[in-house]
Scaffold this active site. Structure first.
Site, short mmCIF file in Angstrom:
data_model
loop_
_atom_site.label_atom_id
_atom_site.label_comp_id
_atom_site.label_asym_id
_atom_site.label_seq_id
_atom_site.Cartn_x
_atom_site.Cartn_y
_atom_site.Cartn_z
N TYR A 12 0.76 -1.25 -0.23
CA TYR A 12 0.25 -0.26 -0.16
C TYR A 12 0.83 1.33 -0.03
O TYR A 12 0.44 2.03 -0.64
CB TYR A 12 -0.82 -0.36 1.62
CG TYR A 12 -1.82 -0.84 1.03
CD1 TYR A 12 -3.68 -0.59 0.68
CD2 TYR A 12 -2.00 -2.41 1.18
CE1 TYR A 12 -4.11 -1.76 0.21
CE2 TYR A 12 -2.85 -3.15 1.17
CZ TYR A 12 -4.59 -2.15 0.21
OH TYR A 12 -5.13 -3.62 -0.01
N LYS A 204 6.47 9.67 14.07
CA LYS A 204 5.31 9.05 13.05
C LYS A 204 4.01 8.17 14.40
O LYS A 204 2.77 8.11 14.09
CB LYS A 204 6.19 8.15 12.18
CG LYS A 204 4.91 7.22 11.49
CD LYS A 204 3.83 7.70 10.64
CE LYS A 204 2.50 6.90 10.44
NZ LYS A 204 2.73 5.95 9.29
N CYS A 258 -2.43 0.38 10.74
CA CYS A 258 -1.51 2.05 11.78
C CYS A 258 -1.90 1.83 13.02
O CYS A 258 -1.59 1.79 13.55
CB CYS A 258 -1.79 2.74 10.92
SG CYS A 258 -1.42 2.32 8.96
#
Ligand code: SAJ
Length: 429
Positions: A12, A204, A258
């Protein structure tokens, strides 16, 4: 300046990134361990759905700027974009990162740049990637340059966000960060924020953790609202008019690879300290069971025997308008509902192959004879459903909306009883 780039991992993130570099003047070689993925891409066929990917892949392959294989090649730049999932015990599985680093090491030469894009627990560059590069005999930071440049794009809008989002660039030294910024400037219009590798790793993971904790708050507020006759969606909308408030949306759970994963990387660092993060993860993971409980209570209140009752689950993807089922709460909801002896049938217009046993490709088949339908994903297709057409085929006209996807009044006008997660209006709860 034109660079040769070898990208490991064509999923992805890796594939869209590879075609972007190829279409912006670089010579890109994509690597994936999965032969079928390589074969698909070589023949310009997609193994994932992403808006705008097909035409960009066609362009990259036709211009010969993009080649693929199952093994790495020599290049100026190596980009690692492989998965970093969690194990059963919720600790990070870094084996893909380790093996990708090991696979490129024999090809890395003096002057090369190695970039880790995958989202990882802080210190992965130092503790996993660099140790695999050390046997090259090259000095890190002077002979070879290493950085972490985490992807931050949202599935479905990858190509817009690859260009417009700012990027965090964490170099093992300033030169590594600078080289990485120069490379991404080929197509990134957002700003580059340079820092060190471990800070970038933390940044992140923090971003996704912020979102997870915020969604947990929304879910908690939804549960509370349901007990006091308030519509949480309306309450959140109103609260968010405050200039410093941004409460997220509740739902049947948090999916994807995620937000449902990354906060565990921080819990793993120190569970004694990461208490809110841990609790939020568990709150969100508890939403599928809450949703099934809500469904059963509604059926019971209507006097409908739940044993073997057919229930249509609408939406398998982890969020609207994408084809990605990874960590989707829908899968947990199906499992929980089956445990309660419900006869579940699932439909998702974005998931074109039957990945799970109870899946159908026909909306009509899913709804025919169903005692209730539960909307779990806010696909546009569901927003546009015509309740008049569906009213006749269900055994009971009961619809439960967990994503505020449908127009309640329109469905009520067609004779449906509409229940909304986080709103006890018309609810027997
Ligand atoms: N969700 C809610 N309520 C909300 C927002 C989302 O329940 O208010 C749920 C969604 O339904 C879905 C899950 O959370 O199941 C995650 O969806 P998402 O749209 O929040 O995020 P992802 O996983 O698609 O992408 C996130 C993004 N991170 C942030 O917005 C901080 C993206 O920018 C990252 O690149 C991506 O994670 C990633 O790869 O880390």
């Amino acid at each position: 300046m034109k660079k040769s780039i070898c990208i490991v991992g064509l999923g992805y993130i890796g594939l869209p990134t590879a075609v972007m570099f190829a279409n912006h003047g670089h010579q890109v070689h994509g690597v994936d361990v999965n032969e079928s993925v390589v074969d698909h891409i070589r023949n310009k066929r997609l193994h994932i759905e992403e808006n705008g990917l097909q035409e960009r892949l066609d362009q990259a392959i036709d211009s010969k700027a993009f080649t693929v294989s199952t093994t790495p090649v020599k290049a100026d730049v190596f980009i690692i974009a492989v998965p970093s999932p969690i194990k059963e015990d919720k600790t990070a599985n870094l084996e893909y990162i380790r093996s990708a680093s090991k696979a490129i090491a024999p090809f890395v030469e003096k002057g090369n740049l190695v970039i880790l894009e995958s989202t990882v627990p802080p210190r992965t560059v130092q503790d996993v990637v660099i140790p695999e590069l050390i046997p090259t005999g090259l000095e890190i930071g002077t002979d070879i340059f290493v950085s972490h440049s985490p992807e931050r794009v949202i599935p479905g809008r990858v190509f817009e966000e690859l260009v417009s989002n700012d990027r965090i660039i964490g170099g093992v030294n300033e030169e590594s960060a600078r080289m990485t910024s120069d490379l991404y400037r080929s197509f990134v219009k957002g700003q580059m924020h340079e820092t060190d590798d471990t800070t970038a790793e933390l940044v992140k993971v923090m971003e996704n953790t912020y979102r997870d904790v915020n969604i947990a708050l929304a879910n908690e507020l939804a549960k509370l609202s349901a007990t006091i006759g308030v519509n949480v969606w309306e309450a959140i909308r109103l609260a968010n008019f405050h200039p410093r408030v941004n409460i997220h949306q509740p739902g049947p759970g948090v999916g994807g690879h995620c937000i449902a994963v990354d906060p565990w990387f921080l819990v793993e660092l120190n569970p004694e300290i990461a208490k809110i993060i841990n609790l939020s993860r568990n709150t969100n993971d508890g939403m599928p069971a809450y949703t099934v409980d809500m469904l059963c209570k509604i059926l019971e209140a209507k006097g409908i025997d739940t044993y073997d009752a057919k229930v249509a689950v609408l939406g398998l993807a982890f969020k609207g308008n994408i084809d990605d089922m990874r960590e989707s709460p829908s899968l947990n909801i199906i499992e929980e509902a089956q445990k309660k002896s419900l006869n579940v049938i699932a439909y998702d217009p974005h998931i074109k192959t039957n990945n799970i046993e109870v899946q159908t490709q026909s909306l009509e088949e899913a709804l025919t004879g169903a005692v209730a339908a539960v909307i779990l994903t806010n696909h546009d297709d569901f927003k546009q459903l015509d309740p008049e057409k569906l009213a006749g085929i269900m055994q009971h006209k009961i619809i439960i909306d967990t994503k505020q996807a449908i127009d309640r009044e329109k469905w009520q006008a067609a004779g449906f009883e509409v229940y909304v997660l986080g709103d006890s209006k018309n609810s027997p709860l």
